[in-house]
Design a protein around this motif. Sequence first.
Motif, short mmCIF file in Angstrom:
data_model
loop_
_atom_site.label_atom_id
_atom_site.label_comp_id
_atom_site.label_asym_id
_atom_site.label_seq_id
_atom_site.Cartn_x
_atom_site.Cartn_y
_atom_site.Cartn_z
N GLU A 114 37.14 27.42 40.78
CA GLU A 114 37.69 27.61 39.35
C GLU A 114 39.31 27.76 39.63
N ALA A 115 39.61 28.59 40.69
CA ALA A 115 40.94 28.99 41.00
C ALA A 115 41.08 28.92 42.28
N PRO A 116 41.30 27.85 42.85
CA PRO A 116 41.32 27.86 44.65
C PRO A 116 42.66 28.31 44.87
N ASP A 117 43.95 28.45 44.05
CA ASP A 117 45.05 29.22 44.61
C ASP A 117 45.30 30.53 44.38
N THR A 146 48.39 38.74 41.40
CA THR A 146 49.19 38.44 40.06
C THR A 146 49.84 37.19 39.78
N PRO A 147 48.57 36.58 39.39
CA PRO A 147 49.00 34.95 39.10
C PRO A 147 49.75 34.76 37.82
N GLY A 148 50.52 33.87 37.85
CA GLY A 148 51.28 33.80 36.43
C GLY A 148 50.63 33.38 35.32
N GLU A 149 51.20 33.02 34.14
CA GLU A 149 50.43 32.59 32.88
C GLU A 149 49.88 31.20 33.05
N ALA A 150 50.70 30.45 34.04
CA ALA A 150 50.14 29.03 34.22
C ALA A 150 48.55 28.86 35.06
N ARG A 151 48.28 30.15 35.27
CA ARG A 151 47.02 29.82 35.99
C ARG A 151 45.87 30.62 35.22
N ARG A 152 46.46 30.96 33.92
CA ARG A 152 45.63 32.27 33.20
C ARG A 152 44.29 31.24 32.86
N ALA A 153 44.21 30.08 32.31
CA ALA A 153 42.92 29.50 32.10
C ALA A 153 41.79 29.49 33.26
N GLU A 154 42.50 29.06 34.35
CA GLU A 154 41.59 28.97 35.55
C GLU A 154 40.99 30.20 36.09
N VAL A 155 41.83 31.36 36.22
CA VAL A 155 41.29 32.76 36.34
C VAL A 155 40.47 33.29 35.39
N GLU A 156 40.66 32.69 34.00
CA GLU A 156 39.43 33.31 33.20
C GLU A 156 38.37 32.64 33.22
N ALA A 157 38.38 31.38 33.75
CA ALA A 157 37.10 30.40 33.97
C ALA A 157 36.42 31.21 35.21
N CYS A 185 31.80 33.99 37.42
CA CYS A 185 31.49 34.78 38.55
C CYS A 185 30.00 35.29 38.11
N PRO A 186 28.97 35.04 39.04
CA PRO A 186 27.50 35.42 38.81
C PRO A 186 27.17 36.91 39.05
N THR A 187 28.12 37.42 39.55
CA THR A 187 27.98 38.86 39.62
C THR A 187 28.81 39.71 38.59
N GLN A 188 29.66 39.06 37.91
CA GLN A 188 30.51 39.82 37.23
C GLN A 188 31.50 40.82 37.89
N ALA A 189 31.97 40.42 39.16
CA ALA A 189 32.76 41.29 39.92
C ALA A 189 34.26 40.90 39.74
N LEU A 190 34.67 40.22 38.92
CA LEU A 190 35.86 39.97 38.49
C LEU A 190 36.37 40.39 37.18
N LYS A 191 37.73 41.15 37.22
CA LYS A 191 38.21 41.31 35.76
C LYS A 191 39.74 41.18 35.70
N ILE A 192 40.28 40.87 34.71
CA ILE A 192 41.72 40.60 34.38
C ILE A 192 42.24 41.93 33.76
N VAL A 193 43.32 42.44 34.40
CA VAL A 193 43.76 43.69 33.64
C VAL A 193 45.41 43.22 33.30
N GLU A 194 45.58 43.39 32.04
CA GLU A 194 46.85 42.82 31.53
C GLU A 194 47.68 44.09 31.79
#
Length: 63
Positions: free
Chosen positions: A19-22, A37-48, A53-62
């Motif tokens: 989803e977000a190879p960069d 800390t990816p920029g806002e331009a990558r938000r959609a791919e990071v949210e995807a 994530c099959p194990t729900q191991a990722l989260k975004i902290v604002e």
Amino acid sequence: MRVVVDRDLCQGHGMCELEAPDVFEAGRDSVNLLDETPGEARRAEVEAAVQFCPTQALKIVEE
């Protein structure tokens, strides 16, 4: 935004890298963050990556 990986949950499936190879690089048993800390331009791919994530191991902290 800041991306956080729970290394206890991560099993290295690699969905995040698809989803977000960069931002993510899948390893054998876990994922490596290429950009914590990816920029806002990558938000959609990071949210995807978080969503699919099959194990729900990722989260975004604002910040």
